[in-house]
Design a protein around this motif. Structure first.
Motif, PDB file in Angstrom:
ATOM      1  N   UNK A  44       0.935  -1.070   0.097  1.00 17.33           N
ATOM      2  CA  UNK A  44       0.072  -0.081   0.020  1.00 17.33           C
ATOM      3  C   UNK A  44       0.834   1.185  -0.015  1.00 17.33           C
ATOM      4  N   UNK A  45       2.062   1.231  -0.573  1.00 19.58           N
ATOM      5  CA  UNK A  45       3.063   2.253  -0.731  1.00 19.58           C
ATOM      6  C   UNK A  45       3.067   2.608  -2.035  1.00 19.58           C
ATOM      7  N   UNK A  46       3.280   4.015  -2.263  1.00 15.78           N
ATOM      8  CA  UNK A  46       3.443   4.598  -3.272  1.00 15.78           C
ATOM      9  C   UNK A  46       4.770   4.161  -4.159  1.00 15.78           C
ATOM     10  N   UNK A  47       4.874   4.440  -5.417  1.00 21.07           N
ATOM     11  CA  UNK A  47       6.079   3.992  -6.126  1.00 21.07           C
ATOM     12  C   UNK A  47       7.295   4.753  -5.587  1.00 21.07           C
ATOM     13  N   UNK A  48       6.866   5.878  -5.343  1.00 26.28           N
ATOM     14  CA  UNK A  48       7.964   6.778  -4.824  1.00 26.28           C
ATOM     15  C   UNK A  48       8.556   6.233  -3.489  1.00 26.28           C
ATOM     16  N   UNK A  49       7.794   5.897  -2.707  1.00 26.20           N
ATOM     17  CA  UNK A  49       7.975   5.510  -1.444  1.00 26.20           C
ATOM     18  C   UNK A  49       8.816   4.267  -1.533  1.00 26.20           C
ATOM     19  N   UNK A  50       8.420   3.102  -2.553  1.00 24.21           N
ATOM     20  CA  UNK A  50       9.038   2.251  -2.740  1.00 24.21           C
ATOM     21  C   UNK A  50      10.364   2.411  -3.148  1.00 24.21           C
ATOM     22  N   UNK A  51      10.580   3.132  -4.118  1.00 25.50           N
ATOM     23  CA  UNK A  51      11.880   3.557  -4.681  1.00 25.50           C
ATOM     24  C   UNK A  51      12.787   4.129  -3.653  1.00 25.50           C
ATOM     25  N   UNK A  52      12.452   5.133  -2.888  1.00 28.42           N
ATOM     26  CA  UNK A  52      13.048   5.412  -1.917  1.00 28.42           C
ATOM     27  C   UNK A  52      13.577   4.399  -0.478  1.00 28.42           C
ATOM     28  N   UNK A  53      12.621   3.561  -0.245  1.00 30.34           N
ATOM     29  CA  UNK A  53      13.080   2.505   0.467  1.00 30.34           C
ATOM     30  C   UNK A  53      14.229   1.677  -0.069  1.00 30.34           C
ATOM     31  N   UNK A  54      14.186   1.350  -1.373  1.00 31.10           N
ATOM     32  CA  UNK A  54      15.021   0.758  -1.760  1.00 31.10           C
ATOM     33  C   UNK A  54      16.384   1.201  -2.078  1.00 31.10           C
ATOM     34  N   UNK A  55      16.326   2.471  -2.573  1.00 37.65           N
ATOM     35  CA  UNK A  55      17.670   3.076  -2.770  1.00 37.65           C
ATOM     36  C   UNK A  55      18.183   3.574  -1.466  1.00 37.65           C
ATOM     37  N   UNK A  56      17.549   3.851  -0.405  1.00 39.16           N
ATOM     38  CA  UNK A  56      18.233   4.408   0.820  1.00 39.16           C
ATOM     39  C   UNK A  56      18.695   3.273   1.767  1.00 39.16           C
ATOM     40  N   UNK A  57      17.793   2.169   1.756  1.00 35.47           N
ATOM     41  CA  UNK A  57      18.059   1.238   2.671  1.00 35.47           C
ATOM     42  C   UNK A  57      18.141  -0.216   2.421  1.00 35.47           C
ATOM     43  N   UNK A  58      17.497  -0.656   1.410  1.00 38.43           N
ATOM     44  CA  UNK A  58      17.535  -2.020   1.107  1.00 38.43           C
ATOM     45  C   UNK A  58      18.512  -2.360  -0.149  1.00 38.43           C
ATOM     46  N   UNK A  59      19.062  -1.344  -0.765  1.00 38.39           N
ATOM     47  CA  UNK A  59      19.989  -1.796  -1.882  1.00 38.39           C
ATOM     48  C   UNK A  59      21.162  -2.465  -1.255  1.00 38.39           C
ATOM     49  N   UNK A  60      21.709  -3.288  -1.779  1.00 42.86           N
ATOM     50  CA  UNK A  60      22.993  -4.117  -1.470  1.00 42.86           C
ATOM     51  C   UNK A  60      24.174  -3.436  -1.313  1.00 42.86           C
ATOM     52  N   UNK A  61      24.885  -3.552  -0.387  1.00 40.05           N
ATOM     53  CA  UNK A  61      26.275  -3.063  -0.321  1.00 40.05           C
ATOM     54  C   UNK A  61      25.962  -1.708   0.296  1.00 40.05           C
ATOM     55  N   UNK A  62      25.129  -1.140   0.945  1.00 43.85           N
ATOM     56  CA  UNK A  62      25.020   0.032   1.634  1.00 43.85           C
ATOM     57  C   UNK A  62      25.484  -0.033   2.757  1.00 43.85           C
ATOM     58  N   UNK A  63      26.206   0.993   3.182  1.00 38.52           N
ATOM     59  CA  UNK A  63      26.962   1.251   4.475  1.00 38.52           C
ATOM     60  C   UNK A  63      25.947   1.726   5.665  1.00 38.52           C
ATOM     61  N   UNK A  64      24.908   1.061   5.894  1.00 43.89           N
ATOM     62  CA  UNK A  64      23.782   1.473   6.631  1.00 43.89           C
ATOM     63  C   UNK A  64      24.654   1.619   8.088  1.00 43.89           C
ATOM     64  N   UNK A  65      24.082   2.672   9.021  1.00 46.19           N
ATOM     65  CA  UNK A  65      24.493   2.771  10.219  1.00 46.19           C
ATOM     66  C   UNK A  65      25.923   3.112  10.584  1.00 46.19           C
ATOM     67  N   UNK A  66      26.632   3.197   9.242  1.00 45.48           N
ATOM     68  CA  UNK A  66      28.359   3.428   9.537  1.00 45.48           C
ATOM     69  C   UNK A  66      28.478   5.025   9.468  1.00 45.48           C
ATOM     70  N   UNK A  67      29.068   5.541  10.272  1.00 49.77           N
ATOM     71  CA  UNK A  67      29.492   7.167  10.276  1.00 49.77           C
ATOM     72  C   UNK A  67      30.449   7.124   8.959  1.00 49.77           C
ATOM     73  N   UNK A  68      30.433   8.475   8.747  1.00 46.27           N
ATOM     74  CA  UNK A  68      31.258   8.751   7.614  1.00 46.27           C
ATOM     75  C   UNK A  68      32.830   8.691   8.001  1.00 46.27           C
ATOM     76  N   UNK A  69      33.430   8.075   7.255  1.00 46.02           N
ATOM     77  CA  UNK A  69      34.865   8.267   7.648  1.00 46.02           C
ATOM     78  C   UNK A  69      35.723   9.709   7.239  1.00 46.02           C
ATOM     79  N   UNK A  70      36.817   9.838   7.620  1.00 43.63           N
ATOM     80  CA  UNK A  70      37.485  10.917   7.527  1.00 43.63           C
ATOM     81  C   UNK A  70      37.727  11.204   6.082  1.00 43.63           C
ATOM     82  N   UNK A  71      37.833  10.208   5.323  1.00 40.50           N
ATOM     83  CA  UNK A  71      38.083  10.442   3.890  1.00 40.50           C
ATOM     84  C   UNK A  71      36.766  10.724   3.346  1.00 40.50           C
ATOM     85  N   UNK A  72      35.611  10.046   3.639  1.00 41.38           N
ATOM     86  CA  UNK A  72      34.435  10.353   3.219  1.00 41.38           C
ATOM     87  C   UNK A  72      34.032  11.799   3.424  1.00 41.38           C
TER      88      UNK A  72
END
Length: 299
Positions: A46-74
């Motif tokens: 029951x989600x909009x397409x936009x919402x689904x896309x956002x969820x995928x891109x920001x949280x579900x996509x593989x290889x995301x550094x979730x919950x990882x602080x930005x390093x000094x280099x980053x």
DNA sequence: AAGCTTTGCAACCGCGTCTTC
DNA sequence: AGAAGACGCGGTTGCAAAGCT
């Protein structure tokens, strides 16, 4: 009308549940990261397409550094690229594997707020200041463009660092804003510094208000900060500075981690023929990508 | 320990661009 | 050609956790 209201009510908002994530992941497995709107039209979520896309891109996509602080280099890369590209978060994110535009945007926003607070703390004695970090929402951040240029004049009163003679430099507020953001990276804290230096930095007010002497805040920067601010024009600016973190060469001129892939602006659309090939869209991904998708814990 | 403030981040919204029909 | 829908991006908001007094 009632029908329309009912349809509106069907759209779910707010935090995602693990079951919803699972449905979304299954959809991407099957059709690829596209056709977001069909997820709802098929009654899967029951989600909009936009919402689904956002969820995928920001949280579900593989290889995301979730919950990882930005390093000094980053951090360094973000700062450098922001000064080059402006607020093109998606573009900047392409240089940072595992980071999303939202990550970069939030990171930058946090830094801006932090700086605003630091500056405000430093200038809290300046009763003439009308700068109010309480109102330093993102709208405040974006209003730095129409402020007066600031003038910094350094008249060192102590033998400190490399400054030996009077330096007078004029910077735009954006420059100081940006560079002041870098100072914490140098291991220099703007807070709690003894303000023994000879001169004051007159900072333009970031608020929207018009030119007015009352808008100025006197920011007593620390000696190190002044030294750095005085060297903004130095092409070897980064070389002068030692690494804040001994393990990382923080101030080499930033190079992108990866060249941003010239990804097509949009995903390829599905032809009728391809529609039946369940795996055809997965060719874009590593074979084991979905093994890495951890089920997202529901709050 | 409790209340308040700050921070970080997930998610939503509006708008511009692109694609399809 | 242009209307409609889909997508992508940047800005903004709201809330929970962490930090502070």
């Amino acid at each position: 009308m009632r029908k329309m209201e009912a349809k509106k009510e069907e759209i779910k908002k707010g935090p995602w549940k693990a079951e919803e994530d699972e449905v979304l992941i299954n959809h991407v497995k099957r059709y690829g990261p596209r056709d977001w709107s069909s997820i709802r039209s098929k009654g899967l979520l029951q989600r909009t397409g936009k919402s689904c896309r956002l969820r995928w891109v920001n949280k579900l996509r593989p290889n995301l550094k979730n919950g990882c602080k930005f390093s000094a280099d980053e951090e360094r890369v973000v700062i450098e690229l922001q000064s080059e590209f402006g607020n093109k978060w998606a573009r900047i994110a392409t240089y940072l594997p595992g980071r999303t535009d939202n990550d970069v945007k939030n990171f930058w926003s946090s830094r801006q707020k932090r700086l605003a607070r630091i500056l405000h703390n430093s200038s809290s004695d300046a009763s003439t200041s009308s700068f109010n970090p309480k109102s330093s929402s993102s709208s405040h951040r974006s209003k730095g463009k129409n402020v007066k240029p600031i003038r910094q004049s350094c008249k060192p009163t102590q033998g400190f660092g490399l400054v030996e003679e009077e330096v007078t430099v004029s910077y735009s507020s954006d420059q100081v804003h940006d560079e002041a953001l870098r100072l914490p990276d140098l291991g220099i804290k703007l807070e709690h510094q003894p303000f023994t230096f000879g001169t004051d930095l007159v900072l333009a007010d970031f608020s929207d208000s018009h030119d007015d002497a009352n808008q100025q805040a006197i920011i007593p920067f620390s000696p190190e900060s002044r030294e750095l601010l005085a060297r903004l024009d130095d092409p070897f600016y980064y070389d002068i500075l030692g690494p804040a973190d001994s393990s990382e060469p923080l101030f080499a001129l930033p190079q992108p981690f990866f060249e941003p892939s010239p990804a097509p602006r949009r995903c390829r659309h599905v032809s009728k023929d391809e529609e039946h090939d369940d795996d055809v869209f997965l060719h874009d991904f590593p074979a084991d990508m979905f093994d890495q998708v951890d089920p997202i814990r529901s709050p």
